[in-house]
Design an enzyme around this catalytic site. Structure first.
Site, PDB file in Angstrom:
ATOM      1  N   SER A 121      -9.779  -0.701   7.012  1.00  0.00           N
ATOM      2  CA  SER A 121      -9.227  -0.612   5.652  1.00  0.00           C
ATOM      3  C   SER A 121      -8.488  -1.834   5.134  1.00  0.00           C
ATOM      4  CB  SER A 121      -8.314   0.598   5.543  1.00  0.00           C
ATOM      5  OG  SER A 121      -9.096   1.755   5.452  1.00  0.00           O
ATOM      6  N   LYS A 132       0.866  -1.184   0.000  1.00  0.00           N
ATOM      7  CA  LYS A 132       0.000   0.000   0.000  1.00  0.00           C
ATOM      8  C   LYS A 132       0.896   1.225   0.000  1.00  0.00           C
ATOM      9  CE  LYS A 132      -3.905   1.911   2.688  1.00  0.00           C
ATOM     10  NZ  LYS A 132      -4.774   1.687   3.875  1.00  0.00           N
ATOM     11  N   SER A 163      -9.608   1.778   2.818  1.00  0.00           N
ATOM     12  CA  SER A 163      -8.746   2.563   1.969  1.00  0.00           C
ATOM     13  C   SER A 163      -7.703   1.733   1.221  1.00  0.00           C
ATOM     14  CB  SER A 163      -8.027   3.621   2.811  1.00  0.00           C
ATOM     15  OG  SER A 163      -7.208   3.005   3.787  1.00  0.00           O
TER      16      SER A 163
END
Ligand code: GLN
Length: 483
Positions: A175, A76, A151
């Site tokens: 997330s 990420k 997210s």
């Protein structure tokens, strides 16, 4: 090769069915071919990947073993990666190359993993749909008109679309688990303090926790093994021995006490999801688990409390992005105030600005007691609810999300509608507990996740239950059409 899980890749590399370099080249080609449909990567690190793959092949040739040696991963884009853009999904950090590796990145690289790239995400990890990214929204491979969750939506979409077998995510309010649920993956948020936050760009420091996203619990166990452990560089890292997660996967579920919170099954939950959750309970009962109803009476206060605490911490964490030291700087500032104002106004998107405003307000003199302090008290009540529940049960089970993935843009004009999607996930962050989401079926072709929560440091129990469930179900093996 792209259908292989990490565990299968480990076997293939060990018995020399393919080399890490061959695998890496195949996946890089697949990313190039298919990612334009998904937008799941912000950066593809081809050179870095090929160098790491060759190094891993050399280590293996020299006799080294290790399940992750030569296996692919993506991070990420809020994990600092040395020499690679680390944008946090924001225009603010579009030009930022991290000068060092986050502990998670370093540990997985030491284990021999090959970094294929950095994945798309909601700006500063604020969101549940991956639509707030400066780099554009991510599409859900199960239906390109739908969001992948957020997210960590880029990590989720990339793994679900078989662009690679696993990726890292972070979970401040859901997330990892929520995008895992919406894309048919297994995602684990560890206990707060289990995985180092060093080098993870902070959103809300008392809630943020990194963890693995993959297709199976078995793969999450391999990843967590390498990620977890004490780190002196993170002052909230906890010095607790790391269990052998893979060794515990097959433990019997005979007599395992599972609690179903009655508050989870009220209005707001899609009844088709409720049915799939009940079906997963039946499977676990067949494996020997005993189920009882429990109560988490303060759950209704979790969203308001979270949406005070997280923005409050964010407003403080994001004050460092001022256009002076690094990140975006406006052109031709008139004076210092103009520099701050315009750099921040141009660098941050709408949702981030909204949260900074809310957080600053909640922390300001006169409002601190009314909002922030109240929210902290609720946080304690929620933790107490869990502690009481875990006196009676070993595990808590429920839906990961109240709805399947929604259409792109559907909740854009109503931020609160998106916040409500976090109802089942944020309590684990407020309490610091570990949670896992696993695939449990489909509604209109869109994946549904079941969430398991366990007491502190019982990640092994979560992985064990999910693994046993995945041995008797095949939801997690289903791939989206066209991928
Ligand atoms: N959806 C939640 C939020 O927007 C959680 C995000 C996260 O876990 N990073 O804050």
């Amino acid at each position: 090769m792209h259908q292989l899980t990490l565990a299968e890749i480990a076997r293939g590399l060990a018995d020399k069915s393919f080399s890490s370099e061959e695998l890496t080249r195949a996946l890089l080609a697949r990313i190039q071919q298919l990612d334009p449909q998904l937008n799941s990567f912000i950066s593809v690190t081809e050179e870095l990947a090929l160098g790491q793959a060759r190094a891993a092949d050399a280590r293996r040739a020299a006799g080294e073993t290790g399940a992750l040696l030569g296996a692919p991963i993506a991070h990420k884009d809020l994990f600092c990666t040395q020499g690679v853009r680390t944008s946090c999904g924001s225009r603010m950090l579009d030009n930022f190359e991290a000068p060092y590796d986050a502990t998670v990145v370093a540990r997985l690289a030491e284990a021999g993993m090959v970094t294929l790239g950095k994945t798309n995400m909601d700006e500063f990890a604020m969101g549940s749909a991956n639509e707030s990214s400066h780099y554009g929204p991510v599409k859900n491979p199960w239906n390109l008109e739908h969001v992948p969750g957020g997210s960590s939506g880029g990590s989720a979409a990339a793994v679900a679309a078989r662009l690679l077998p696993a990726a890292t995510g972070t979970d401040t309010g859901g997330s990892i688990r929520q995008p895992a649920a919406l894309t048919n993956l297994t995602g684990l948020k560890p206990t707060y303090g289990r995985v180092s936050r060093w080098g993870m760009i902070a959103y809300a420091s008392s809630l943020d926790q990194g963890g693995p996203m993959a297709r199976t619990a078995e793969d999450c166990a391999l990843l967590l093994q390498a990620m977890a452990g004490f780190d002196a560089k993170d002052s909230t890292s906890i010095d607790e021995p790391v269990a052998d997660y893979s060794a515990d996967l097959n433990a019997s579920l005979q007599g395992l006490r599972i609690g179903l919170p009655k508050e989870y099954f009220g209005a707001g939950l899609d009844p088709r999801i409720a049915e799939l959750v009940q079906a997963s309970v039946k499977e676990l009962e067949k494996l020997g688990a005993v189920v009882k109803e429990i109560s988490l009476p303060n759950m209704q206060h979790a969203i308001p409390a979270y949406y005070v605490i997280a923005p409050a911490e964010a407003s403080s964490n994001l004050s460092r992005f001022d256009g002076v030291r690094f990140g975006h700087r406006c052109d031709n500032p008139k004076d210092l105030t103009d520099l701050y104002k315009r750099s921040r106004g141009e660098g941050f998107g709408t949702e981030v600005q909204r949260r900074i405003m809310v957080g600053t307000y909640a922390l300001s003199a006169g409002y601190y007691d009314a909002y922030y302090l109240q929210a902290q008290k609720i946080r304690r009540l929620i933790k107490n609810d869990f502690m009481a529940a875990f006196n009676d049960v070993d595990l808590i089970l429920g839906p990961t999300t109240p709805n399947p993935a929604w259409k792109l843009g559907a909740k854009n004009s109503d931020p609160v509608a998106a916040y409500l999607e976090d109802v089942y996930t944020i309590t684990a962050n407020l309490a610091g507990l570990p949670g896992l989401s696993m695939p449990a079926g489909f509604v209109e072709g869109l994946p549904v996740g079941v969430q398991l929560l366990a007491p502190y440091f019982q990640e092994g129990r979560l992985l064990n239950v999910a693994h046993r469930y995945q041995q008797v179900t095949d939801w997690h093996t289903r791939a989206p059409n066209g991928f």
